[in-house]
Design a protein around this motif. Structure first.
Motif, mmCIF file in Angstrom:
data_model
loop_
_atom_site.group_PDB
_atom_site.id
_atom_site.type_symbol
_atom_site.label_atom_id
_atom_site.label_comp_id
_atom_site.label_asym_id
_atom_site.label_seq_id
_atom_site.Cartn_x
_atom_site.Cartn_y
_atom_site.Cartn_z
ATOM 1 N N GLY A 440 -39.099 -35.389 -26.401
ATOM 2 C CA GLY A 440 -38.036 -35.438 -27.399
ATOM 3 C C GLY A 440 -37.960 -34.208 -28.277
ATOM 4 O O GLY A 440 -38.059 -34.309 -29.508
ATOM 5 N N VAL A 441 -37.793 -33.057 -27.658
ATOM 6 C CA VAL A 441 -37.741 -31.789 -28.373
ATOM 7 C C VAL A 441 -36.544 -30.976 -27.883
ATOM 8 O O VAL A 441 -36.381 -30.761 -26.677
ATOM 9 C CB VAL A 441 -39.037 -30.967 -28.174
ATOM 10 C CG1 VAL A 441 -38.934 -29.622 -28.874
ATOM 11 C CG2 VAL A 441 -40.243 -31.749 -28.691
ATOM 12 N N GLU A 442 -35.718 -30.534 -28.814
ATOM 13 C CA GLU A 442 -34.635 -29.591 -28.533
ATOM 14 C C GLU A 442 -35.197 -28.192 -28.723
ATOM 15 O O GLU A 442 -35.433 -27.750 -29.849
ATOM 16 C CB GLU A 442 -33.454 -29.846 -29.469
ATOM 17 C CG GLU A 442 -32.379 -28.789 -29.441
ATOM 18 C CD GLU A 442 -31.958 -28.413 -28.041
ATOM 19 O OE1 GLU A 442 -32.318 -27.307 -27.585
ATOM 20 O OE2 GLU A 442 -31.274 -29.227 -27.398
ATOM 21 N N THR A 443 -35.457 -27.491 -27.612
ATOM 22 C CA THR A 443 -36.195 -26.234 -27.690
ATOM 23 C C THR A 443 -35.338 -25.042 -28.117
ATOM 24 O O THR A 443 -35.888 -23.961 -28.356
ATOM 25 C CB THR A 443 -36.880 -25.928 -26.349
ATOM 26 O OG1 THR A 443 -35.953 -26.112 -25.276
ATOM 27 C CG2 THR A 443 -38.059 -26.852 -26.136
ATOM 28 N N ARG A 444 -34.024 -25.221 -28.233
ATOM 29 C CA ARG A 444 -33.210 -24.152 -28.810
ATOM 30 C C ARG A 444 -33.388 -24.082 -30.321
ATOM 31 O O ARG A 444 -32.927 -23.147 -30.976
ATOM 32 C CB ARG A 444 -31.733 -24.378 -28.463
ATOM 33 C CG ARG A 444 -31.370 -24.042 -27.033
ATOM 34 C CD ARG A 444 -30.026 -24.603 -26.615
ATOM 35 N NE ARG A 444 -30.078 -26.056 -26.431
ATOM 36 C CZ ARG A 444 -29.108 -26.777 -25.874
ATOM 37 N NH1 ARG A 444 -28.008 -26.176 -25.457
ATOM 38 N NH2 ARG A 444 -29.235 -28.085 -25.736
ATOM 39 N N SER A 445 -34.071 -25.056 -30.902
ATOM 40 C CA SER A 445 -34.191 -25.155 -32.355
ATOM 41 C C SER A 445 -35.201 -24.172 -32.928
ATOM 42 O O SER A 445 -35.026 -23.656 -34.029
ATOM 43 C CB SER A 445 -34.585 -26.578 -32.746
ATOM 44 O OG SER A 445 -35.883 -26.892 -32.256
ATOM 45 N N THR A 446 -36.280 -23.936 -32.217
ATOM 46 C CA THR A 446 -37.379 -23.105 -32.715
ATOM 47 C C THR A 446 -37.886 -22.244 -31.562
ATOM 48 O O THR A 446 -38.264 -22.769 -30.513
ATOM 49 C CB THR A 446 -38.515 -23.986 -33.277
ATOM 50 O OG1 THR A 446 -38.812 -25.028 -32.341
ATOM 51 C CG2 THR A 446 -38.119 -24.632 -34.584
ATOM 52 N N ILE A 447 -37.927 -20.950 -31.767
ATOM 53 C CA ILE A 447 -38.133 -20.021 -30.660
ATOM 54 C C ILE A 447 -39.535 -20.134 -30.056
ATOM 55 O O ILE A 447 -39.714 -20.076 -28.832
ATOM 56 C CB ILE A 447 -37.857 -18.580 -31.117
ATOM 57 C CG1 ILE A 447 -36.454 -18.479 -31.740
ATOM 58 C CG2 ILE A 447 -37.998 -17.616 -29.955
ATOM 59 C CD1 ILE A 447 -35.328 -18.990 -30.868
ATOM 60 N N GLY A 448 -40.540 -20.322 -30.889
ATOM 61 C CA GLY A 448 -41.886 -20.496 -30.357
ATOM 62 C C GLY A 448 -41.999 -21.758 -29.507
ATOM 63 O O GLY A 448 -42.704 -21.780 -28.489
ATOM 64 N N SER A 449 -41.302 -22.810 -29.913
ATOM 65 C CA SER A 449 -41.312 -24.047 -29.131
ATOM 66 C C SER A 449 -40.691 -23.823 -27.765
ATOM 67 O O SER A 449 -41.148 -24.378 -26.754
ATOM 68 C CB SER A 449 -40.556 -25.146 -29.882
ATOM 69 O OG SER A 449 -41.179 -25.418 -31.119
ATOM 70 N N MET A 450 -39.645 -22.997 -27.720
ATOM 71 C CA MET A 450 -39.032 -22.683 -26.430
ATOM 72 C C MET A 450 -40.032 -21.999 -25.517
ATOM 73 O O MET A 450 -40.165 -22.353 -24.335
ATOM 74 C CB MET A 450 -37.811 -21.789 -26.650
ATOM 75 C CG MET A 450 -37.086 -21.378 -25.364
ATOM 76 S SD MET A 450 -36.174 -22.712 -24.567
ATOM 77 C CE MET A 450 -37.315 -23.207 -23.276
ATOM 78 N N LEU A 451 -40.749 -21.024 -26.050
ATOM 79 C CA LEU A 451 -41.747 -20.328 -25.246
ATOM 80 C C LEU A 451 -42.817 -21.298 -24.759
ATOM 81 O O LEU A 451 -43.189 -21.291 -23.581
ATOM 82 C CB LEU A 451 -42.388 -19.197 -26.056
ATOM 83 C CG LEU A 451 -43.557 -18.484 -25.369
ATOM 84 C CD1 LEU A 451 -43.094 -17.735 -24.131
ATOM 85 C CD2 LEU A 451 -44.256 -17.525 -26.345
ATOM 86 N N GLN A 452 -43.292 -22.151 -25.656
ATOM 87 C CA GLN A 452 -44.372 -23.061 -25.278
ATOM 88 C C GLN A 452 -43.936 -24.033 -24.189
ATOM 89 O O GLN A 452 -44.675 -24.280 -23.228
ATOM 90 C CB GLN A 452 -44.859 -23.834 -26.507
ATOM 91 C CG GLN A 452 -46.080 -24.702 -26.242
ATOM 92 C CD GLN A 452 -45.712 -26.128 -25.856
ATOM 93 O OE1 GLN A 452 -45.020 -26.810 -26.586
ATOM 94 N NE2 GLN A 452 -46.170 -26.588 -24.713
#
Length: 656
Positions: A440-452
């Protein structure tokens, strides 16, 4: 084996299901170099299995189930159990899964730090451990039964103090997103461990242990445990820390939904929208006020984030445990269903069948979008009207998936593999990495989360290392752990800052999985994340806890060196199975579509990921990890510098 082992039990139990044989192994030589739990499991899986070629559903796959040195003690939230295996579900083949409850402590009190299962039983079987007694019992009478009845019958046979891991019909039928269940509220949910159990004809494992965990300095350990427990519950410790405890202890993980959504991180309607939407309030807190019967806790945990519920009105009366944030977002937010009674029914069904709620919910939300785009029609789902908002359709379709009836023969492929059969346009609707759909994560929201999420070895999963300092929006912590203030800025594409931030949290997340404690409380959620000194206090308590329990001293740097080696084993394995840099790219939606929604932090709508800037971050990440810039394969020299000579040798041979 040494005369006295503290903290740990000192033994690994090996079970060959093909022959029915069991044997024990001295675990003590591994502790200093590999700590235990997840880290030790990675070392042993890579050492003993041909990770490049083994079919995850073959007898040659190995299941390693473990706890850690703090597991089963008075250390707060020390009830976790970890499993490592080769996954049948994702494209990388890496499987890690973890659950709370009480199984790990009970297994430990049988006298074992780890259980290693190999082979395949000729007939369905239950592994039964009671202290020194280990036996395999026939399970034909349990085969075909749901997780609820399976646990009830095994508890009736073994006593209420027994703790159980089991599969339902989904695992028996080798559905690749089947899970392993324990108690009412806990699942080893991701990567398809249930199917691996099923492939081995393993229905359940029962642990009934009464052996004490001997502590090196018991008085100091108990004093530390009490201090740490009180810190978790301190209403004045820090705004983020204390709010996290208040929300989780009263409403469970769903109660933090709107906290997570502050940056737009909560996805809605198959990741077409994001953020905070009041229409889902019943799924955030009100469901427990209406239908909750009690709050529940895992072993030795002061947070009691779990719950039991009983829905007594409407068309779906049901009872069960949970649900987690992942379940409420999977069946609620992502599928645009606001009726909490339907979501609770779906949760109960998944838990009894033994299905991963995350992947099942993603399957339904993906199909809903494909229907919306006219890529599939009503006939595709046997004339069941699977459109956004229709929770009744999901209730009707789930048994077809589990038992592979009608359209279930197709849907059982899961969202990624099913969409591949429908063509490139269908693939654009699958929000995945490495073949496993996102939590349940929208990864466009936070750039580090997208990388992870993109580099996660097991697919889209926040528990591989979601960088907490970033998404709780505390820049000072980003600066503290990386040396770059931009690391804590949710929208920054600073290459070194984001690369080091993700590396740090990926390594940190090995800590809880290797010690037998809860990741929520030690690194993942807002605990100890108000200021740098709080984070360092957490490490101080953990290091003292390990020493007081075991007598083994580690520095923080020594722990992180172990975690770095363990991460390299994951990467070596998945590159041996064909994963390359192209597999570390964001998915289609992230790269090409903006995401509208309401949230106070960050841009509205969220813009697509900037591919050029992202790949500069990926370059920096590969550099700090010691991986080849073009391929993402770990470099031979770097592996050898870390002491992973055998890993380097096997990797070189596999990719030659």
């Amino acid at each position: 084996m040494t005369n006295q082992t503290y903290g740990n039990m000192g033994k690994i139990l090996r079970i060959d299901l093909t022959t029915g044989s069991t044997k024990t192994e001295d675990a003590t030589p591994y502790y200093k170099e590999w700590l235990g739990g997840r880290c030790l499991s990675h070392h042993l899986l890579f050492k003993e299995v041909d990770v490049a070629k083994t079919d995850p559903l073959s007898p040659q796959n190995m299941i390693l189930i473990s706890t850690g040195v703090l597991g089963g003690t008075t250390f707060p939230s020390s009830g976790r159990t970890h499993a490592t295996f080769l996954s049948p579900h994702n494209t990388s083949g890496w499987g890690d899964s973890n659950c709370g409850g009480h199984f790990g402590p009970s297994m430990k009190r049988c006298g074992y730090d780890m259980l290693i299962i190999t082979g395949k039983s000729p007939k369905p079987v239950v592994i039964q451990m009671e202290n020194d007694s280990v036996k395999l019992s026939p399970a034909q009478d349990l085969w075909g039964k749901g997780c609820n009845d399976t646990q009830a019958e095994l508890l009736n046979k073994n006593g209420e103090e027994a703790k159980i891991l089991c599969i339902g019909p989904a695992g028996e039928n080798l559905i690749t997103f089947a899970n392993v269940r324990t108690e009412q509220t806990n699942s080893m949910g991701r990567c398809g461990l249930g199917a691996v159990f099923g492939s081995k004809n393993l229905k359940a494992i029962v642990a009934k242990g009464t052996k004490p965990v001997k502590l090196f300095k018991p008085k100091e350990f108990y004093k530390l445990s009490l201090e740490l427990r009180n810190t978790f519950m301190d209403p004045d410790y820090g705004m983020v820390h204390s709010l996290t405890y208040k929300l989780m202890s009263t409403g469970g993980v769903p109660a933090v939904t709107n906290l997570i959504a502050q940056t737009g991180m909560t996805p809605i309607r198959n990741w077409q929208r994001c953020g905070i939407d009041p229409k889902f309030d019943k799924l955030v807190t009100y469901w427990f006020e209406k239908w909750g019967t009690r709050r529940e806790s895992c072993f030795s945990c002061p947070v009691h984030c779990h719950a039991s519920y009983a829905v007594t009105q409407g068309k779906y009366p049901t009872r069960g445990g949970g649900p987690e944030y992942e379940t409420t977002t999977a069946f609620g937010h992502k599928c645009d269903v606001t009726d909490e009674k339907v979501v609770l029914k779906l949760n109960t069904m998944c838990n009894d069948y033994g299905l991963d709620t995350v992947e099942t919910g993603a399957l339904f939300s993906t199909l809903m979008e494909l229907r919306e785009k006219n890529i599939i029609d009503k006939k595709f789902t046997d004339d069941v009207d699977l459109v956004f908002g229709n929770g009744d359709a999901m209730v009707e379709l789930m048994p077809k998936i589990v038992f592979k009836k009608g359209c279930g023969k197709k849907l059982v492929l899961g969202p990624y593999r099913l969409a591949r059969t429908l063509g490139e346009k269908a693939m654009e609707s699958v929000y995945h990495q490495k073949g496993m759909c996102a939590t349940g994560v929208e990864t466009r929201s936070t750039i580090g989360s997208m990388l992870q999420f993109a580099v996660s070895p097991r697919g889209s999963h926040h528990l591989s290392g979601l960088p907490t300092a970033e998404w709780v929006n505390v820049p000072a912590l980003g600066l503290h752990v990386t040396g770059h203030k931009e690391a804590g800025d949710i929208r920054s594409y600073h290459p070194e800052g984001k690369a080091k931030l993700v590396q740090y949290y990926e390594n940190l997340f090995f800590m809880s999985d290797s010690l037998g404690v809860c990741k929520f409380n030690f690194g993942h959620l807002g605990y100890f994340h108000d200021k740098p000194e709080h984070l360092e206090y957490m490490y101080d308590m953990v290091l003292k806890g390990i020493y007081y329990a075991s007598g083994i001293k580690y520095s923080k740097e020594e722990l992180f060196a172990i975690f770095e080696k363990s991460n390299q084993i994951e990467r070596a394995t998945i590159t041996m199975r064909g994963i390359r840099r192209k597999d570390d790219q964001p998915n289609h939606k992230c790269l090409t579509q903006s995401c509208p929604g309401d949230h106070p932090a960050g841009p509205v709508p969220l813009p697509p990921i900037d591919s050029k800037k992202y790949n500069k971050i990926l370059d920096a990440y590969y550099k700090v990890r010691g991986w080849d810039k073009k391929t993402g394969i770990p470099k031979q020299d770097h592996l050898k510098e870390l002491g992973l000579v055998d890993v380097a040798r096997k990797l070189k041979k596999a990719i030659a």
